[in-house]
Design an enzyme around this catalytic site. Structure first.
Site, PDB file in Angstrom:
ATOM      1  N   LYS A  66       8.337  -1.244   9.536  1.00 49.48           N
ATOM      2  CA  LYS A  66       8.553  -0.275   8.464  1.00 49.48           C
ATOM      3  C   LYS A  66       7.976   1.072   8.876  1.00 49.48           C
ATOM      4  CE  LYS A  66       7.033   0.469   3.764  1.00 49.48           C
ATOM      5  NZ  LYS A  66       6.112   0.066   2.735  1.00 49.48           N
ATOM      6  N   TYR A 121      17.196   0.146  -0.461  1.00 49.64           N
ATOM      7  CA  TYR A 121      17.637   0.643  -1.771  1.00 49.64           C
ATOM      8  C   TYR A 121      19.149   0.828  -1.800  1.00 49.64           C
ATOM      9  CZ  TYR A 121      12.652   1.476  -1.844  1.00 49.64           C
ATOM     10  OH  TYR A 121      11.301   1.295  -1.765  1.00 49.64           O
ATOM     11  N   GLU A 144      -0.032  -6.256  16.565  1.00 49.17           N
ATOM     12  CA  GLU A 144      -0.106  -6.511  15.118  1.00 49.17           C
ATOM     13  C   GLU A 144       0.793  -7.683  14.721  1.00 49.17           C
ATOM     14  OE1 GLU A 144      -1.711  -5.494  12.569  1.00 49.17           O
ATOM     15  OE2 GLU A 144      -2.568  -3.527  12.984  1.00 49.17           O
ATOM     16  N   ARG A 185       6.062   6.507  -3.700  1.00 50.39           N
ATOM     17  CA  ARG A 185       4.804   6.796  -4.395  1.00 50.39           C
ATOM     18  C   ARG A 185       5.079   7.537  -5.702  1.00 50.39           C
ATOM     19  NH1 ARG A 185       1.382   8.447   1.106  1.00 50.39           N
ATOM     20  NH2 ARG A 185       1.539   6.382   2.064  1.00 50.39           N
ATOM     21  N   LYS A 231       3.460  -1.639  10.141  1.00 55.77           N
ATOM     22  CA  LYS A 231       3.722  -0.637   9.102  1.00 55.77           C
ATOM     23  C   LYS A 231       3.032   0.661   9.496  1.00 55.77           C
ATOM     24  CE  LYS A 231       3.131   0.445   4.225  1.00 55.77           C
ATOM     25  NZ  LYS A 231       2.867  -0.077   2.878  1.00 55.77           N
ATOM     26  N   SER A 290      11.980   4.522   1.126  1.00 52.49           N
ATOM     27  CA  SER A 290      12.415   5.459   0.090  1.00 52.49           C
ATOM     28  C   SER A 290      12.817   6.830   0.638  1.00 52.49           C
ATOM     29  CB  SER A 290      11.305   5.614  -0.946  1.00 52.49           C
ATOM     30  OG  SER A 290      10.107   6.075  -0.336  1.00 52.49           O
ATOM     31  N   LYS A 331      -3.357   7.343   4.581  1.00 51.63           N
ATOM     32  CA  LYS A 331      -3.594   5.930   4.886  1.00 51.63           C
ATOM     33  C   LYS A 331      -3.727   5.673   6.389  1.00 51.63           C
ATOM     34  CE  LYS A 331      -1.358   4.402   0.595  1.00 51.63           C
ATOM     35  NZ  LYS A 331      -0.449   3.422  -0.044  1.00 51.63           N
TER      36      LYS A 331
HETATM   37  C1  PBG Z   1       2.245   0.273  -0.487  1.00 49.29           C
HETATM   38  C2  PBG Z   1       3.682   0.311  -0.171  1.00 49.29           C
HETATM   39  C3  PBG Z   1       4.359   1.465   0.185  1.00 49.29           C
HETATM   40  C4  PBG Z   1       5.686   1.120   0.367  1.00 49.29           C
HETATM   41  C5  PBG Z   1       5.806  -0.245   0.132  1.00 49.29           C
HETATM   42  N1  PBG Z   1       4.539  -0.737  -0.197  1.00 49.29           N
HETATM   43  C6  PBG Z   1       3.879   2.859   0.289  1.00 49.29           C
HETATM   44  C7  PBG Z   1       2.646   3.136   1.007  1.00 49.29           C
HETATM   45  O1  PBG Z   1       2.248   2.423   1.921  1.00 49.29           O
HETATM   46  O2  PBG Z   1       2.028   4.119   0.632  1.00 49.29           O
HETATM   47  C8  PBG Z   1       6.740   2.111   0.734  1.00 49.29           C
HETATM   48  C9  PBG Z   1       8.148   1.747   0.517  1.00 49.29           C
HETATM   49  C10 PBG Z   1       9.092   2.890   0.504  1.00 49.29           C
HETATM   50  O3  PBG Z   1       8.760   4.052   0.815  1.00 49.29           O
HETATM   51  O4  PBG Z   1      10.254   2.627   0.158  1.00 49.29           O
HETATM   52  N2  PBG Z   1       1.550  -0.886  -0.266  1.00 49.29           N
END
Ligand code: PBG
Length: 329
Positions: free
Chosen positions: A254, A319, A239, A206, A196, A280, A223
Site C-alpha cells: 500500500k 474504491y 517486512e 483521513r 505500508k 484514497s 507517521k
Molecule cells: C490507518 C489507515 C490509513 C489508510 C488505511 N488505514 C491511513 C493512514 O495510515 O494514515 C489509508 C487508506 C486510503 O488512503 O485509502 N490505519
C-alpha cells in the site's frame, strides 16, 4: 531482412486481442472498503472522494446487498468514531457495542455469506490521530500491540472473518495471531498491511474518518516513524516475510500505483496471496481529472486496476470496485 515476426498480428482484432490477453479483471478481484458512521439515514459524500460515502448502519445494509448483487463478496470495514469517544489508549476500540462491532454484526445479518475484513489500528480512535499510543513524543510499539490484539479479538467475537492490521507496529501479527489462537479463533484470518508506506496519498481517507495526525507540540505530525520510507525497496520484503512468519494469511502492499515494483517484488518473494490497496488519493486524483474532462474516467480506471493486477496483485482493495464491476458486467 523482411521481418518474419510481426508483433501486430496478435493485435489485429478484438477477437485475437482477447484470446491472447494475459490479465483479466473480474468482481472476484476486489475487496470493497466501506466507511461507517453513527446515526440513521446517513449517506454522506466524502468531499475529497466524489461519489464515495459514509453510511450509517441502516443504509450500510442496503449498500452491502447491492455489492453482493454485483458479485462483490468481500468488504473492508472502517469506522468514523465520534470525537468524544477518542482517547490515547483505544478504549472505544474494545467496546463490544462499539460502532465497528455493530457494523460487523449488521453486515453478517444482512448478507451472511459476505466476507468481512476489519481495520485494526488505533488512528480512528486516537485523540492524536496516530495508529498507536503516544507517549513522550513517540508511538509506543509493544503496549500498542497488546491493544491491537484485544481489538482484533473483539472483531473476531463480533463475527469478522479476517482482521486487517494497518498500523505498522513491529510484531503485531504475532501478538494478534497468538491471542486469536489462545481464545479459540483458529479460523479468523489475518490480512496484514505488510509494506505500508508513509504516503501522502492517504489524505482523502483521513478526511473521511477525520483521523489525520493532530498539529500539536510534542506530537509527531506524520507517521514516518512507523510507516515505511517511500524510497525503500528491500525493506518491503523484510517486512512482508516477517509478517508471513508471524502468521499473516494475506499480505498487502500500500499504496498501489506508485509501488508496483514493490508489488512484483513481494509477489515473487512470498507464497501467500498478495493484496494491493489502491488508496484514497489515487481515487481522488482520477475523479478530479475526469471531472475536469482531462482524463477518460473509465478507460484510466480499467488501465489502473489492470496494471495493479498485472504487477502481481491477487486482491485489489479499491474504491473503484463498484464502478469497475458495473462497467464490465
Ligand atoms: C490507518 C489507515 C490509513 C489508510 C488505511 N488505514 C491511513 C493512514 O495510515 O494514515 C489509508 C487508506 C486510503 O488512503 O485509502 N490505519
Amino acid at each position: 531482412m523482411y521481418p518474419l515476426r510481426r508483433n501486430r498480428r496478435l493485435r489485429q482484432s478484438d477477437a485475437i486481442r482477447s484470446l491472447v490477453r494475459q490479465t483479466h479483471i473480474s468482481p472476484n478481484d476486489f475487496l470493497v472498503p466501506l466507511f461507517v458512521v453513527e446515526g440513521s439515514g446517513v449517506k454522506e459524500e466524502i468531499t475529497s472522494m466524489p461519489n464515495y460515502y459514509r453510511y450509517s448502519l441502516d443504509l450500510l445494509k442496503k449498500e452491502v446487498k447491492e455489492l453482493w448483487s454485483l458479485g462483490l463478496k468481500s468488504v473492508l470495514l472502517f469506522v468514523k468514531v465520534p470525537d468524544n469517544l477518542k482517547d490515547n489508549s483505544g478504549t472505544e476500540a474494545l467496546n463490544t457495542e462499539g460502532l465497528m462491532q455493530r457494523a460487523i454484526k449488521t453486515v453478517k445479518e444482512t448478507v451472511p455469506e459476505m466476507l468481512i475484513m476489519t481495520d485494526v489500528a488505533l488512528d480512528p480512535y486516537s485523540v492524536y490521530g496516530h495508529d498507536g499510543i503516544v507517549s513522550e513524543g513517540s508511538i509506543v510499539n509493544d503496549d500498542t500491540n497488546a491493544i491491537l490484539a484485544e481489538m482484533a479479538l473483539s472483531h473476531a467475537k463480533a463475527g469478522a472473518d479476517f482482521v486487517a492490521p494497518s498500523d505498522m507496529m513491529d510484531g503485531r501479527i504475532f501478538e494478534i495471531r497468538s491471542l486469536l489462537e489462545d481464545e479459540g479463533f483458529h479460523d479468523t484470518g489475518i490480512m496484514s498491511y505488510s509494506a505500508k508506506y508513509a504516503s501522502a496519498f492517504y489524505g482523502p481517507f483521513r478526511d473521511a474518518l477525520d483521523s489525520a495526525p493532530v498539529d500539536q507540540q510534542d506530537i509527531p505530525k506524520d507517521k514516518q516513524t512507523y510507516q515505511m520510507d517511500p524510497a525503500n525497496r528491500k525493506e518491503a520484503i523484510r517486512e512482508t516475510l516477517m509478517d508471513v512468519q508471524e502468521g499473516a494469511d494475506i499480505v498487502m502492499v500500500k499504496p498501489g500505483l506508485c509501488y508496483l515494483d514493490i508489488v512484483r517484488d513481494v509477489r515473487n518473494a512470498v507464497d501467500v496471496p498478495v493484496a494491493v490497496y489502491q488508496v484514497s488519493g489515487e481515487y481522488a486524483m482520477l475523479k478530479a481529472a475526469a471531472e475536469k474532462g482531462w482524463l477518460d474516467h473509465n478507460a484510466v480506471m480499467m488501465e489502473q486496476v489492470t496494471a495493479i493486477k498485472r504487477a502481481g496483485a491477487d486482491i485489489i482493495a479499491s474504491y473503484f470496485a463498484k464502478d469497475v464491476v458495473k462497467l464490465i458486467m
